[in-house]
Design a protein around this motif. Structure first.
Motif, PDB file in Angstrom:
ATOM      1  N   UNK A  46      71.482   1.580  43.794  1.00 34.20           N
ATOM      2  CA  UNK A  46      70.498   0.915  44.634  1.00 34.20           C
ATOM      3  C   UNK A  46      70.590   1.425  46.073  1.00 34.20           C
ATOM      4  N   UNK A  47      69.441   1.449  46.712  1.00 35.72           N
ATOM      5  CA  UNK A  47      69.366   1.871  48.107  1.00 35.72           C
ATOM      6  C   UNK A  47      69.788   0.720  49.017  1.00 35.72           C
ATOM      7  N   UNK A  48      70.658   1.027  49.970  1.00 39.25           N
ATOM      8  CA  UNK A  48      71.050   0.011  50.946  1.00 39.25           C
ATOM      9  C   UNK A  48      70.509   0.321  52.349  1.00 39.25           C
ATOM     10  N   UNK A  49      70.025   1.536  52.551  1.00 36.56           N
ATOM     11  CA  UNK A  49      69.425   1.891  53.835  1.00 36.56           C
ATOM     12  C   UNK A  49      68.802   3.270  53.715  1.00 36.56           C
ATOM     13  N   UNK A  50      67.740   3.507  54.455  1.00 33.86           N
ATOM     14  CA  UNK A  50      67.111   4.821  54.472  1.00 33.86           C
ATOM     15  C   UNK A  50      66.440   5.010  55.822  1.00 33.86           C
TER      16      UNK A  50
END
Length: 130
Positions: A46-50
């Motif tokens: 899962x993405x936690x920041x971009x």
């Protein structure tokens, strides 16, 4: 060809902080979005920041689980992309990966899905004890 290398992981007590770094070598560009993802055992990545630059604007994405606790930053394309992790919880324990993409996105959308990124680092372990 871009290569990514993460560093900064470790063991920390709940409530503590860590700063992860993602260093890139090869052909990099400020036009290439960079994302931080995590994967815990038995769970999906899962993405936690971009982060993505659009003209003079910096666009960020955070899921609800990261808002107010995690901060992604990058001074310029020659410097690492950082992920500041504050107020860590045992549920944040995972391998953290940085990733980049050469795909172009219009408007204010910031890519956040694993299949939107082509280049990945090896990952760095973050363990939060209770």
């Amino acid at each position: 060809q871009v290569q990514l290398q993460e560093s900064g992981g470790g063991l920390v007590q709940a409530g503590g902080s860590l700063r992860l770094s993602c260093s890139a070598t090869g052909h990099t560009s400020s036009d290439h979005p960079v994302g931080w993802f995590r994967q815990a055992p038995g769970k999906e990545r899962e993405c936690v920041a971009a982060i993505r630059y659009s003209g003079r604007s910096t666009l960020n994405y955070y899921p609800d689980s990261a808002k107010g606790r995690f901060t992604i930053s990058r001074d310029d394309v020659k410097n690492p992309t950082y992920l500041q992790l504050n107020n860590l919880k045992p549920g944040d324990t995972a391998v953290y990966y940085c990733a980049s993409t050469v795909l172009y996105y219009a408007g204010d959308y910031v890519p956040r899905l694993p299949n939107q990124y082509q280049t990945w680092g090896q990952g760095t372990q973050v363990t939060v004890s209770s």
